[in-house]
Design a protein around this motif. Structure first.
Motif, PDB file in Angstrom:
ATOM      1  N   ILE A  12       0.870  -1.183   0.000  1.00 13.10           N
ATOM      2  CA  ILE A  12       0.000   0.000   0.000  1.00 13.10           C
ATOM      3  C   ILE A  12       0.902   1.226   0.000  1.00 13.10           C
ATOM      4  CG2 ILE A  12      -1.823   1.242   1.218  1.00 13.10           C
ATOM      5  CD1 ILE A  12      -2.683  -1.507   2.291  1.00 13.10           C
ATOM      6  N   SER A  13       1.221   1.674  -1.196  1.00  7.87           N
ATOM      7  CA  SER A  13       2.144   2.804  -1.321  1.00  7.87           C
ATOM      8  C   SER A  13       1.759   3.627  -2.539  1.00  7.87           C
ATOM      9  CB  SER A  13       3.577   2.258  -1.462  1.00  7.87           C
ATOM     10  OG  SER A  13       4.329   3.023  -2.374  1.00  7.87           O
ATOM     11  N   THR A  14       1.783   4.936  -2.367  1.00 10.14           N
ATOM     12  CA  THR A  14       1.459   5.842  -3.466  1.00 10.14           C
ATOM     13  C   THR A  14       2.377   5.596  -4.658  1.00 10.14           C
ATOM     14  OG1 THR A  14       0.744   7.481  -1.855  1.00 10.14           O
ATOM     15  CG2 THR A  14       1.341   8.312  -4.044  1.00 10.14           C
ATOM     16  N   TYR A  15       3.677   5.547  -4.405  1.00 11.50           N
ATOM     17  CA  TYR A  15       4.621   5.487  -5.525  1.00 11.50           C
ATOM     18  C   TYR A  15       4.707   4.106  -6.149  1.00 11.50           C
ATOM     19  CZ  TYR A  15       5.696  10.288  -4.759  1.00 11.50           C
ATOM     20  OH  TYR A  15       5.576  11.655  -4.670  1.00 11.50           O
ATOM     21  N   THR A  16       4.495   3.065  -5.357  1.00 11.17           N
ATOM     22  CA  THR A  16       4.404   1.721  -5.944  1.00 11.17           C
ATOM     23  C   THR A  16       3.222   1.699  -6.907  1.00 11.17           C
ATOM     24  OG1 THR A  16       5.383   0.715  -3.983  1.00 11.17           O
ATOM     25  CG2 THR A  16       4.082  -0.732  -5.394  1.00 11.17           C
ATOM     26  N   PRO A  36       9.465  -3.619   2.441  1.00 14.86           N
ATOM     27  CA  PRO A  36       9.359  -2.384   3.234  1.00 14.86           C
ATOM     28  C   PRO A  36      10.550  -1.458   2.995  1.00 14.86           C
ATOM     29  CG  PRO A  36       8.955  -4.338   4.587  1.00 14.86           C
ATOM     30  CD  PRO A  36       9.469  -4.831   3.268  1.00 14.86           C
ATOM     31  N   ALA A  37      10.286  -0.145   3.051  1.00 15.19           N
ATOM     32  CA  ALA A  37      11.356   0.836   2.801  1.00 15.19           C
ATOM     33  C   ALA A  37      12.536   0.613   3.752  1.00 15.19           C
ATOM     34  CB  ALA A  37      10.791   2.240   2.949  1.00 15.19           C
ATOM     35  N   ARG A  38      12.190   0.382   5.001  1.00 18.32           N
ATOM     36  CA  ARG A  38      13.268   0.226   5.994  1.00 18.32           C
ATOM     37  C   ARG A  38      13.580  -1.249   6.230  1.00 18.32           C
ATOM     38  NH1 ARG A  38      12.208   5.557   9.185  1.00 18.32           N
ATOM     39  NH2 ARG A  38      10.939   6.458   7.538  1.00 18.32           N
ATOM     40  N   SER A  39      13.899  -1.965   5.157  1.00 15.48           N
ATOM     41  CA  SER A  39      14.262  -3.386   5.305  1.00 15.48           C
ATOM     42  C   SER A  39      15.593  -3.617   4.614  1.00 15.48           C
ATOM     43  CB  SER A  39      13.192  -4.279   4.682  1.00 15.48           C
ATOM     44  OG  SER A  39      13.247  -4.180   3.275  1.00 15.48           O
ATOM     45  N   GLY A  47      16.598   4.971   0.860  1.00 13.58           N
ATOM     46  CA  GLY A  47      15.663   4.317   1.779  1.00 13.58           C
ATOM     47  C   GLY A  47      14.198   4.458   1.422  1.00 13.58           C
ATOM     48  N   LYS A  48      13.889   4.678   0.140  1.00 18.29           N
ATOM     49  CA  LYS A  48      12.486   4.811  -0.273  1.00 18.29           C
ATOM     50  C   LYS A  48      12.076   3.602  -1.105  1.00 18.29           C
ATOM     51  CE  LYS A  48      12.022   9.083   1.241  1.00 18.29           C
ATOM     52  NZ  LYS A  48      11.070   9.455   2.256  1.00 18.29           N
ATOM     53  N   VAL A  49      10.797   3.508  -1.389  1.00 14.15           N
ATOM     54  CA  VAL A  49      10.297   2.544  -2.360  1.00 14.15           C
ATOM     55  C   VAL A  49       9.491   3.327  -3.391  1.00 14.15           C
ATOM     56  CG1 VAL A  49      10.234   0.577  -0.796  1.00 14.15           C
ATOM     57  CG2 VAL A  49       8.228   2.071  -0.937  1.00 14.15           C
ATOM     58  N   PRO A  50       9.405   2.809  -4.628  1.00  7.86           N
ATOM     59  CA  PRO A  50       9.861   1.499  -5.087  1.00  7.86           C
ATOM     60  C   PRO A  50      11.235   1.531  -5.762  1.00  7.86           C
ATOM     61  CG  PRO A  50       8.481   2.470  -6.789  1.00  7.86           C
ATOM     62  CD  PRO A  50       8.570   3.482  -5.664  1.00  7.86           C
ATOM     63  N   VAL A  51      11.777   0.311  -5.889  1.00 10.38           N
ATOM     64  CA  VAL A  51      12.904   0.031  -6.778  1.00 10.38           C
ATOM     65  C   VAL A  51      12.312  -0.865  -7.864  1.00 10.38           C
ATOM     66  CG1 VAL A  51      15.125  -1.148  -6.980  1.00 10.38           C
ATOM     67  CG2 VAL A  51      14.589   0.149  -4.896  1.00 10.38           C
ATOM     68  N   ILE A  60      15.314   3.686  -9.843  1.00 13.48           N
ATOM     69  CA  ILE A  60      14.603   4.315  -8.725  1.00 13.48           C
ATOM     70  C   ILE A  60      14.015   5.621  -9.241  1.00 13.48           C
ATOM     71  CG2 ILE A  60      16.039   3.328  -6.890  1.00 13.48           C
ATOM     72  CD1 ILE A  60      17.389   6.171  -6.702  1.00 13.48           C
ATOM     73  N   GLU A  61      13.145   6.221  -8.489  1.00 13.32           N
ATOM     74  CA  GLU A  61      12.476   7.496  -8.759  1.00 13.32           C
ATOM     75  C   GLU A  61      11.345   7.315  -9.779  1.00 13.32           C
ATOM     76  OE1 GLU A  61      12.821  10.416  -6.860  1.00 13.32           O
ATOM     77  OE2 GLU A  61      13.709   8.764  -5.777  1.00 13.32           O
ATOM     78  N   SER A  62      10.153   7.450  -9.259  1.00 18.42           N
ATOM     79  CA  SER A  62       8.969   7.141 -10.057  1.00 18.42           C
ATOM     80  C   SER A  62       8.818   8.050 -11.284  1.00 18.42           C
ATOM     81  CB  SER A  62       7.725   7.209  -9.184  1.00 18.42           C
ATOM     82  OG  SER A  62       7.676   8.466  -8.572  1.00 18.42           O
ATOM     83  N   VAL A  63       9.313   9.268 -11.230  1.00 18.66           N
ATOM     84  CA  VAL A  63       9.231  10.128 -12.429  1.00 18.66           C
ATOM     85  C   VAL A  63      10.027   9.489 -13.561  1.00 18.66           C
ATOM     86  CG1 VAL A  63       9.932  12.355 -13.412  1.00 18.66           C
ATOM     87  CG2 VAL A  63       8.811  12.286 -11.197  1.00 18.66           C
ATOM     88  N   LEU A 100       2.010  18.196  -2.662  1.00 17.81           N
ATOM     89  CA  LEU A 100       0.815  17.488  -2.175  1.00 17.81           C
ATOM     90  C   LEU A 100       1.181  16.213  -1.426  1.00 17.81           C
ATOM     91  CD1 LEU A 100      -1.502  17.959  -5.310  1.00 17.81           C
ATOM     92  CD2 LEU A 100      -1.352  19.379  -3.255  1.00 17.81           C
ATOM     93  N   PHE A 101       2.018  15.367  -2.034  1.00 20.59           N
ATOM     94  CA  PHE A 101       2.339  14.092  -1.368  1.00 20.59           C
ATOM     95  C   PHE A 101       2.938  14.307   0.023  1.00 20.59           C
ATOM     96  CE2 PHE A 101       5.383  10.764  -0.287  1.00 20.59           C
ATOM     97  CZ  PHE A 101       4.520   9.683  -0.146  1.00 20.59           C
ATOM     98  N   PRO A 102       3.992  15.149   0.166  1.00 23.21           N
ATOM     99  CA  PRO A 102       4.564  15.300   1.522  1.00 23.21           C
ATOM    100  C   PRO A 102       3.548  15.831   2.533  1.00 23.21           C
ATOM    101  CG  PRO A 102       6.007  16.311  -0.137  1.00 23.21           C
ATOM    102  CD  PRO A 102       4.739  15.922  -0.842  1.00 23.21           C
TER     103      PRO A 102
HETATM  104  N1  LIG Z   1      10.966  10.331  -4.931  1.00 21.99           N
HETATM  105  C1  LIG Z   1      10.552   8.973  -4.677  1.00 21.99           C
HETATM  106  C2  LIG Z   1       9.565   8.996  -3.530  1.00 21.99           C
HETATM  107  C3  LIG Z   1       9.229   7.622  -3.050  1.00 21.99           C
HETATM  108  C4  LIG Z   1       8.535   7.641  -1.694  1.00 21.99           C
HETATM  109  O1  LIG Z   1       8.456   8.663  -0.996  1.00 21.99           O
HETATM  110  N2  LIG Z   1       8.023   6.486  -1.324  1.00 21.99           N
HETATM  111  C5  LIG Z   1       7.410   6.328  -0.011  1.00 21.99           C
HETATM  112  C6  LIG Z   1       6.276   5.316  -0.095  1.00 21.99           C
HETATM  113  S1  LIG Z   1       4.932   5.860  -1.059  1.00 21.99           S
HETATM  114  C7  LIG Z   1       8.429   5.767   0.945  1.00 21.99           C
HETATM  115  O2  LIG Z   1       9.374   5.112   0.542  1.00 21.99           O
HETATM  116  N3  LIG Z   1       8.229   6.006   2.237  1.00 21.99           N
HETATM  117  C8  LIG Z   1       9.020   5.402   3.262  1.00 21.99           C
HETATM  118  C9  LIG Z   1       9.859   6.366   4.013  1.00 21.99           C
HETATM  119  O3  LIG Z   1       9.938   7.555   3.623  1.00 21.99           O
HETATM  120  O4  LIG Z   1      10.449   5.926   4.990  1.00 21.99           O
HETATM  121  C10 LIG Z   1       9.923   8.379  -5.945  1.00 21.99           C
HETATM  122  O5  LIG Z   1       9.417   9.141  -6.742  1.00 21.99           O
HETATM  123  O6  LIG Z   1       9.978   7.166  -6.147  1.00 21.99           O
END
Ligand SMILES: N[C@@H](CCC(=O)N[C@@H](CS)C(=O)NCC(=O)O)C(=O)O
Length: 208
Positions: A12-16, A36-39, A47-51, A60-63, A100-102
């Motif tokens: 359940i993740s916006t960027y996934t 999980p991001a922190r795994s 430390g973000k997802v997705p890869v 990496i980076e959804s854009v 918006l997302f943050p």
């Molecule tokens: N700039 C990154 C942002 C990814 C992002 O913020 N993912 C969130 C999940 S939707 C995340 O990893 N959150 C975990 C954290 O920040 O610890 C992208 O576009 O992929």
């Protein structure tokens, strides 16, 4: 053989979901591997997802990922050909990612997820602090939609791919649902998006 994507991210993740929608739009087979991001399994250097693994690339980076998928596998169908229109789409993608997302994530979405799914006490102070800013942001977006349709006048583009999961996550919180219900144009756009196959096919389990 059609392309395949392996998406390593929280389920359940916006960027996934943004990457999943881009895959669906391009007709790419995709698999999400719960990470999980922190795994220790997460290979994201920040430390973000997705890869994402696709076509022998690890991205990496959804854009970058969504544009790659649309360019390499969808003839750029989700990006307007006209430079001015493309700038509008890109502007809204940046608004979704940078503002918006943050705001939504920290102020409402995460407090509710942590409360509902992990049983933590609801962070009411965090929510109360964020609500005025979230209201302002919703008011701005609604006014832009009312003025000239903003990104929606371009047809379905990558702007919708990014903005939909951001607003839908907010709408799944009680305060977000109330706020969005007061925004007619935003509500209509969300309703239209829900009918699109790529969006219906990537629903979060919390939406079923
Ligand atoms: N700039 C990154 C942002 C990814 C992002 O913020 N993912 C969130 C999940 S939707 C995340 O990893 N959150 C975990 C954290 O920040 O610890 C992208 O576009 O992929």
């Amino acid at each position: 053989m059609s392309a395949q994507a392996r998406i390593f991210g929280t389920v359940i993740s916006t960027y996934t979901r943004i990457v999943q929608i881009a895959c669906e739009e391009a007709g790419i087979t995709h698999e999400t591997i719960a990470t999980p991001a922190r795994s220790p399994q997460n290979r994201h250097p920040f430390g973000k997802v997705p890869v994402v693994e696709i076509d022998g690339l690890q991205l990496i980076e959804s854009v970058a990922i969504a544009h790659y998928i649309d360019n390499a596998h969808n003839d750029g169908a989700l990006q307007p050909g006209d430079p001015a229109e493309r700038a509008i789409a890109d502007q809204w993608i940046a608004v979704a990612n940078n503002y918006l997302f943050p705001l939504f994530e920290r102020g409402l979405v995460m407090p509710w997820i942590m409360h509902r799914m992990a049983g933590y006490p609801l962070e009411r102070e965090t929510i109360d602090r964020a609500l005025p800013q979230i209201s302002l942001a919703l008011g701005h977006v609604e006014a832009e939609l009312a003025k000239d349709g903003a990104w929606t006048k371009l047809g379905f583009t990558l702007a919708d791919v990014f903005l939909y999961p951001v607003f839908r996550g907010l709408q799944l919180t009680p305060q977000g649902e109330m706020g969005i219900a007061q925004c007619d144009h935003l509500s209509v756009w969300l309703g239209k998006c829900e009918k699109r196959m790529s969006i219906a096919a990537t629903r979060w389990e919390t939406e079923q």
